[in-house]
Motif scaffolding. Structure first.
Motif, mmCIF file in Angstrom:
data_model
loop_
_atom_site.group_PDB
_atom_site.id
_atom_site.type_symbol
_atom_site.label_atom_id
_atom_site.label_comp_id
_atom_site.label_asym_id
_atom_site.label_seq_id
_atom_site.Cartn_x
_atom_site.Cartn_y
_atom_site.Cartn_z
ATOM 1 N N PHE A 175 0.798 -1.163 0.152
ATOM 2 C CA PHE A 175 -0.013 -0.098 -0.072
ATOM 3 C C PHE A 175 0.704 1.274 -0.122
ATOM 4 N N GLY A 176 2.008 1.120 0.199
ATOM 5 C CA GLY A 176 3.098 2.403 0.105
ATOM 6 C C GLY A 176 3.097 2.735 1.362
ATOM 7 N N GLU A 177 2.255 2.913 2.223
ATOM 8 C CA GLU A 177 2.273 3.221 3.827
ATOM 9 C C GLU A 177 1.135 2.544 4.476
ATOM 10 N N GLU A 178 1.534 2.179 5.669
ATOM 11 C CA GLU A 178 0.445 1.609 6.765
ATOM 12 C C GLU A 178 0.157 2.373 7.689
ATOM 13 N N VAL A 179 -0.890 2.334 8.346
ATOM 14 C CA VAL A 179 -1.402 2.999 9.523
ATOM 15 C C VAL A 179 -0.508 2.191 10.890
ATOM 16 N N ALA A 180 0.376 3.068 11.246
ATOM 17 C CA ALA A 180 0.897 2.265 12.593
ATOM 18 C C ALA A 180 0.535 3.247 13.591
ATOM 19 N N ALA A 181 0.213 2.632 14.954
ATOM 20 C CA ALA A 181 -0.209 3.353 16.114
ATOM 21 C C ALA A 181 0.782 2.847 17.320
ATOM 22 N N TYR A 182 1.361 3.931 18.063
ATOM 23 C CA TYR A 182 1.984 3.641 19.131
ATOM 24 C C TYR A 182 1.252 4.092 20.303
ATOM 25 N N ILE A 183 1.215 2.984 21.369
ATOM 26 C CA ILE A 183 0.091 3.196 22.324
ATOM 27 C C ILE A 183 0.564 2.913 23.494
ATOM 28 N N VAL A 184 0.245 3.784 24.628
ATOM 29 C CA VAL A 184 0.461 3.601 26.132
ATOM 30 C C VAL A 184 -1.031 3.174 26.719
ATOM 31 N N VAL A 185 -0.999 2.080 27.596
ATOM 32 C CA VAL A 185 -2.377 1.428 28.041
ATOM 33 C C VAL A 185 -2.356 1.721 29.472
ATOM 34 N N LYS A 186 -3.488 1.738 30.376
ATOM 35 C CA LYS A 186 -3.586 1.739 31.726
ATOM 36 C C LYS A 186 -3.182 0.369 32.226
ATOM 37 N N GLU A 187 -3.892 -0.674 31.710
ATOM 38 C CA GLU A 187 -3.703 -2.152 32.073
ATOM 39 C C GLU A 187 -3.315 -2.678 31.371
ATOM 40 N N SER A 188 -4.339 -3.304 30.342
ATOM 41 C CA SER A 188 -4.005 -4.235 29.263
ATOM 42 C C SER A 188 -4.736 -4.123 28.114
ATOM 43 N N ALA A 189 -4.547 -4.406 26.870
ATOM 44 C CA ALA A 189 -5.515 -4.444 25.655
ATOM 45 C C ALA A 189 -4.516 -5.276 24.748
ATOM 46 N N THR A 190 -5.137 -5.728 23.768
ATOM 47 C CA THR A 190 -4.555 -6.600 22.611
ATOM 48 C C THR A 190 -4.723 -5.857 21.325
ATOM 49 N N GLU A 191 -3.958 -6.100 20.605
ATOM 50 C CA GLU A 191 -3.924 -5.656 19.146
ATOM 51 C C GLU A 191 -5.533 -5.899 18.607
ATOM 52 N N GLU A 192 -5.947 -7.056 18.721
ATOM 53 C CA GLU A 192 -7.158 -7.473 18.131
ATOM 54 C C GLU A 192 -8.138 -6.559 18.615
ATOM 55 N N GLU A 193 -8.157 -6.094 20.057
ATOM 56 C CA GLU A 193 -9.077 -5.346 20.841
ATOM 57 C C GLU A 193 -9.059 -4.010 20.065
ATOM 58 N N ILE A 194 -8.071 -3.451 20.020
ATOM 59 C CA ILE A 194 -7.769 -2.257 19.454
ATOM 60 C C ILE A 194 -8.209 -2.016 17.875
ATOM 61 N N MET A 195 -7.978 -3.332 17.172
ATOM 62 C CA MET A 195 -8.447 -2.951 15.827
ATOM 63 C C MET A 195 -9.835 -3.115 15.705
ATOM 64 N N ALA A 196 -10.616 -4.031 16.428
ATOM 65 C CA ALA A 196 -11.892 -4.084 16.407
ATOM 66 C C ALA A 196 -12.403 -2.860 16.687
ATOM 67 N N TYR A 197 -12.041 -2.049 17.927
ATOM 68 C CA TYR A 197 -12.551 -0.945 18.233
ATOM 69 C C TYR A 197 -12.753 0.249 17.215
ATOM 70 N N CYS A 198 -11.630 0.117 16.567
ATOM 71 C CA CYS A 198 -11.407 1.029 15.518
ATOM 72 C C CYS A 198 -12.285 0.925 14.343
ATOM 73 N N LYS A 199 -12.219 -0.440 14.024
ATOM 74 C CA LYS A 199 -13.389 -0.920 12.787
ATOM 75 C C LYS A 199 -14.801 -0.634 12.992
ATOM 76 N N GLU A 200 -15.186 -0.165 14.267
ATOM 77 C CA GLU A 200 -16.417 0.331 14.476
ATOM 78 C C GLU A 200 -16.647 1.694 14.236
ATOM 79 N N LYS A 201 -15.690 2.544 13.972
ATOM 80 C CA LYS A 201 -15.641 4.081 14.168
ATOM 81 C C LYS A 201 -14.875 4.629 12.930
ATOM 82 N N LEU A 202 -14.056 3.963 12.295
ATOM 83 C CA LEU A 202 -13.280 4.410 11.224
ATOM 84 C C LEU A 202 -13.574 3.628 9.889
ATOM 85 N N ALA A 203 -13.290 4.213 8.817
ATOM 86 C CA ALA A 203 -13.211 3.481 7.564
ATOM 87 C C ALA A 203 -12.190 2.564 7.230
ATOM 88 N N HIS A 204 -12.389 1.652 6.621
ATOM 89 C CA HIS A 204 -11.521 0.309 6.625
ATOM 90 C C HIS A 204 -10.038 0.687 6.571
#
Length: 502
Positions: A438-467
């Motif tokens: 794709f030329g570039e991919e979207v990369a997110a650097y994240i600091v969390v309070k306790e715990s979260a997984t990549e899958e949870e973050i991606m699923a959360y974004c999927k509900e709120k952002l274009a693919h």
């Protein structure tokens, strides 16, 4: 007009009023002026004169204010430097600015000594911490009766402020006495400052935002600046309450930390009428949580080094629109333009350009960069934004931070706004990562309070952002890199993504 006049004028009207409170010790206007005069005469004895370039490399302490106004009184041009800088950074700025003298405190003296042999124009080094072959600050003294104020024209240079260098080597923005005088008076009006205000400054004074909105505003209006050396979230939050602070100057990181402190619910912030935010755009989610917890509507504004401090803000008593950085300051012209310099229709994204009495004179010794930035009197900010039909300005992103994925333009800030609404995310930064498909991919650097997984973050974004905007690369960090004012730095993260992509 020499802006050191501000201090002399307020001293006449409010001699006994505290202008600085440091470690609970007040310093009156009268006392500060006496110290400034003593040091100005002393500096002149060491050869510092009108139009000399003198670097000021100190942390937050009263000596910063004393040295700053003493140098301005002599007609010298001040070059503020971060006291945490290392040899290469110090050497570059001192040589590029043709500094002939340096005033440094105990924080930076060792790095300065390591730099010494590489300095090309340096003649005098003055240190708050005694060291061999260095002029002690305590020796810089003279009779206040011998003081005189060097007259300056409005277009003469007062400061050379070096940009953060996120897109290359730092450039020295030429800021005039007229720039600072106009901006100080305008900022005081926008804040509706009175002589009874109490401004807490924990942001470093070498940064233009803290120096003008804190020190210069207090000196100009005759009110009090409470000066803090370090940002310790729980300590500063308590100081705001205990000292009955009316104006707090912060950056997004500080507010993000505040809302995660349990004592925010217990302290009294009823006297706090303005909480400023600069340095970067504050996510809407954080604004709403701070408003709810502290009962103060954060006054977001927008500016950059090249604009002295501010370009836009919300006027007094105006309705805040979350996500916007307000209206252009009175006296400033602002446009949103396309790559050819043509103004775009209302609501469309383009580069923000401005002109007005806050516009820098240019970059020191950099004609090409000046011509690329200032065109026909308009300063091209390199920031992308849009205006609505009311004239409200919205920052979209840095021009150079756009991610282009498979031909789609993605603004990192839009993705960050969504990430900040996730209950586990404390801080985040989105950058582009090289991708063979794709030329570039979207990369997110994240600091969390306790715990979260990549899958949870991606699923959360999927509900709120274009693919195509969903982060496909997620990296969990204990903290994000920041500069001295707490602004998240994306350049180190971009370097990481390049390594990750290989």
């Amino acid at each position: 007009m020499n802006i050191a006049h501000f201090l002399l004028n307020s001293t006449k009207s409010r001699p006994k009023h505290p202008v600085v409170v440091f470690r609970e010790e007040p310093i009156s206007f009268e006392k500060l002026t006496l110290l400034v005069k003593e040091k100005a005469v002393g500096l002149r004895k060491y050869g510092i004169k009108n139009n000399d370039h003198v670097a000021l490399m100190m942390g937050n302490k009263p000596e910063y204010a004393i040295a700053y106004f003493a140098l301005l009184s002599l007609g010298a041009t001040v070059i503020p430097i971060n006291p945490l800088f290392k040899v290469n950074e110090i050497t570059y700025i001192l040589n590029d600015s043709d500094a002939v003298a340096l005033i440094v405190d105990e924080i930076g003296i060792q790095e300065v000594l390591k730099s010494r042999e590489k300095l090309q124009s340096m003649q005098t080094i003055i240190s708050l911490q005694p060291s061999e072959a260095i002029v002690p600050w305590s020796d810089v003294r003279g009779e206040p009766a011998d003081y005189f104020l060097e007259p300056k024209q409005l277009d003469e240079i007062a400061q050379i402020i070096y940009t953060s260098g996120t897109t290359g080597k730092p450039k020295g923005a030429l800021i005039t006495h007229g720039n600072i005088a106009w901006m100080t008076e305008t900022a005081a009006k926008m804040l509706e400052l009175t002589a009874e205000d109490r401004i807490l400054v924990v942001l470093p004074l070498f940064h233009a935002y803290a120096k003008l909105q804190g020190l210069l505003n207090a000196v100009f209006k005759g009110c009090t600046m409470y000066l803090e050396e370090r940002f310790i979230p729980d300590v500063i939050l308590k100081r705001i309450a205990d000292y009955k602070i009316s104006i707090f100057l912060g950056v997004p990181t500080m507010y993000t930390m505040f809302i995660n402190l349990p004592q925010i619910k217990e302290l009294d912030f009823s006297h706090l009428r303005t909480a400023g935010c600069g340095g970067a755009t504050l996510p809407v989610e954080i604004v709403e949580r701070v408003n709810a917890a502290m009962g103060v509507d954060i006054g977001e504004g927008y500016g950059q080094t090249e604009s002295t401090v501010m370009i836009s803000c919300f006027p007094p008593n105006s309705e805040k629109v979350h996500g916007s950085v307000g209206y252009p300051l009175p006296g400033i012209d602002l446009k949103i333009v396309d790559p050819s310099g043509q103004e775009v229709p209302v609501g469309e994204v383009g580069e923000i350009i401005f002109r007005g009495p806050n516009a820098m004179k240019g970059y020191y010794k950099k004609e090409y960069e000046t011509e690329e930035t200032i065109k026909d009197g308009w300063v091209y900010t390199g920031d992308l934004g849009k205006q609505d039909e009311k004239g409200l300005l919205y920052i979209v992103d840095r021009k150079k931070d756009i991610i282009i994925r498979g031909g789609y333009n993605i603004y990192p800030r839009e993705v960050e706004e969504v990430l900040y609404t996730h209950p586990q995310i404390v801080e985040c930064a989105v950058v582009g990562e090289s991708d063979p498909t794709f030329g570039e991919e979207v990369a997110a650097y994240i600091v969390v309070k306790e715990s979260a997984t990549e899958e949870e973050i991606m699923a959360y974004c999927k509900e709120k952002l274009a693919h195509y905007k969903i982060p496909r690369k997620i990296y969990f960090l204990e903290s994000l890199p920041k500069n001295a004012t707490g602004k998240i730095l994306k350049a180190p993260l971009k370097k990481k993504t390049n390594v990750n992509a290989q």
